[in-house]
Design an enzyme around this catalytic site. Structure first.
Site, PDB file in Angstrom:
ATOM      1  N   GLU A 153       2.270  -8.879   8.804  1.00 44.43           N
ATOM      2  CA  GLU A 153       2.365  -7.075   8.735  1.00 44.43           C
ATOM      3  C   GLU A 153       3.302  -6.315   7.708  1.00 44.43           C
ATOM      4  OE1 GLU A 153       0.562  -6.013  10.768  1.00 44.43           O
ATOM      5  OE2 GLU A 153      -0.246  -7.969  10.929  1.00 44.43           O
ATOM      6  N   ARG A 157      -2.152  -8.247 -21.178  1.00 48.27           N
ATOM      7  CA  ARG A 157      -3.057  -7.730 -22.054  1.00 48.27           C
ATOM      8  C   ARG A 157      -2.689  -7.069 -23.359  1.00 48.27           C
ATOM      9  NH1 ARG A 157      -6.673  -3.789 -20.908  1.00 48.27           N
ATOM     10  NH2 ARG A 157      -8.134  -4.754 -22.665  1.00 48.27           N
ATOM     11  N   ASP A 174     -10.144   0.534 -24.795  1.00 46.96           N
ATOM     12  CA  ASP A 174     -11.014   0.334 -23.716  1.00 46.96           C
ATOM     13  C   ASP A 174     -10.445   1.499 -22.332  1.00 46.96           C
ATOM     14  OD1 ASP A 174      -8.824  -2.586 -22.625  1.00 46.96           O
ATOM     15  OD2 ASP A 174      -8.032  -0.603 -23.423  1.00 46.96           O
ATOM     16  N   PRO A 205       0.812  -1.025   0.235  1.00 49.18           N
ATOM     17  CA  PRO A 205      -0.251  -0.055  -0.045  1.00 49.18           C
ATOM     18  C   PRO A 205       0.659   1.170   0.004  1.00 49.18           C
ATOM     19  CG  PRO A 205      -0.778  -1.401   1.875  1.00 49.18           C
ATOM     20  CD  PRO A 205       0.812  -1.895   1.101  1.00 49.18           C
TER      21      PRO A 205
HETATM   22  C1  4GO Z   1      -0.126  -4.434  -1.670  1.00 49.48           C
HETATM   23  C2  4GO Z   1       0.049  -5.776  -0.324  1.00 49.48           C
HETATM   24  C3  4GO Z   1      -2.467  -3.835   0.022  1.00 49.48           C
HETATM   25  C4  4GO Z   1      -1.371  -3.848  -1.372  1.00 49.48           C
HETATM   26  C5  4GO Z   1      -1.486  -5.510   0.751  1.00 49.48           C
HETATM   27  C6  4GO Z   1      -1.704  -2.835  -2.782  1.00 49.48           C
HETATM   28  N1  4GO Z   1      -2.107  -4.806   1.323  1.00 49.48           N
HETATM   29  N2  4GO Z   1      -3.326  -2.092  -2.258  1.00 49.48           N
HETATM   30  N3  4GO Z   1      -0.446  -6.631   1.413  1.00 49.48           N
HETATM   31  O1  4GO Z   1      -1.436  -3.004  -3.534  1.00 49.48           O
HETATM   32  C7  4GO Z   1       2.323  -6.598   3.502  1.00 49.48           C
HETATM   33  C8  4GO Z   1       1.907  -7.247   4.115  1.00 49.48           C
HETATM   34  C9  4GO Z   1       1.968  -6.121   2.343  1.00 49.48           C
HETATM   35  C10 4GO Z   1       0.680  -7.752   3.391  1.00 49.48           C
HETATM   36  C11 4GO Z   1       0.139  -7.194   1.925  1.00 49.48           C
END
Ligand code: 4GO
Length: 248
Positions: A124, A162, A177, A97
């Site tokens: 985590e 793709r 698209d 994230p």
């Molecule tokens: C990527 C990895 C969300 C995303 C994740 C995303 N959550 N939004 N979780 O792209 C490290 C442990 C990250 C779980 C993983």
């Protein structure tokens, strides 16, 4: 194109490799996907890849060492597969994230690579020292948290595959698209001619290709204005599109 996926659940990638257009790209040999399990690079009897975090707190953190060995193995495999193994041609990408948000612009950059090594975290997350020593790019698929990086890795792989030349049945369909020209897609219709008291728009039955192209563009414009004013603001129409817009 070569994809190494480093994951404690490599079987999850069957969802991508066994079905549809991505499955065919692999059978064709245009794409190679190799699962690499960091548990295979542990040395203890329990094959542990996680430990409790320094400083305390809930949950577990993935340890650096098995992941480092898995990445080194992935690089040796990428070389066997003909990739130039450096950050420019075959980067190590961590899905998290905290990464740069995936967009069609990012996808268009990635499709030119020899390959990539996708690092999928669990728990985590991963010891920061592994990330700073090995990761070339960090990508997020959106502002939400998942239980692992596998689904985001598959989203990235699907969006890149793709776009590869000769992967889509109809070369034009990937060009048509949403987001390719910066607008949302127009509505699509197929048989039957009437469904739930709604008829197919007359112009689509006319065979008049110029009128159809104009109608579709106007639909794209309406939708984009209504649903994504940010995209409409940034949109730069072609000469023909500018003419259509003036005549509205
Ligand atoms: C990527 C990895 C969300 C995303 C994740 C995303 N959550 N939004 N979780 O792209 C490290 C442990 C990250 C779980 C993983």
């Amino acid at each position: 194109m070569y994809f190494a996926v480093i994951s404690i659940f490599p079987e999850m990638f069957d969802a991508l490799t066994q079905f549809g257009i991505t499955g065919r790209a692999i059978s064709n040999g245009q794409v190679t996907v190799e699962g690499i399990n960091p548990r295979d690079f542990t040395t203890d009897n329990y094959r542990r890849v996680d430990e409790r975090p320094y400083g305390g707190g809930p949950g577990m953190v993935m340890m650096a060492e098995p992941l480092a060995k898995a990445i080194e193995f992935a690089k040796s495999q990428a070389k066997v597969q003909g990739c130039k193994v450096d950050s420019e041609h075959c980067p190590v990408v961590y899905l998290s994230p905290q990464g740069e948000t995936l967009s069609e612009a990012v996808v268009m950059q990635y499709k030119t690579l020899d390959g990539m090594i996708l690092l999928c975290g669990r728990y985590e997350g991963i010891d920061e020292r592994l990330l700073s020593a090995y990761v070339d790019a960090e990508i997020s698929i959106g502002d939400y948290v998942l239980t692992g990086g596998e689904l985001p890795a598959m989203v990235l792989m699907d969006s890149v595959i793709r776009r590869l030349h000769n992967v889509m049945g109809d070369d034009a369909s990937a060009e048509q698209d949403s987001f390719v020209d910066g607008l949302l897609d127009c509505p699509q219709y197929t048989k039957p001619l009437e469904f739930a008291e709604q008829k197919v728009p007359e112009v689509l039955l006319s065979g008049h290709h110029a009128n159809i192209a104009k109608w579709r563009f106007v639909q794209q414009e309406k939708r984009t204005q209504a649903r994504r004013p940010d995209l409409w603001q940034a949109f730069e129409p072609s000469k023909e599109q500018a003419k259509w817009l003036k005549n509205l």
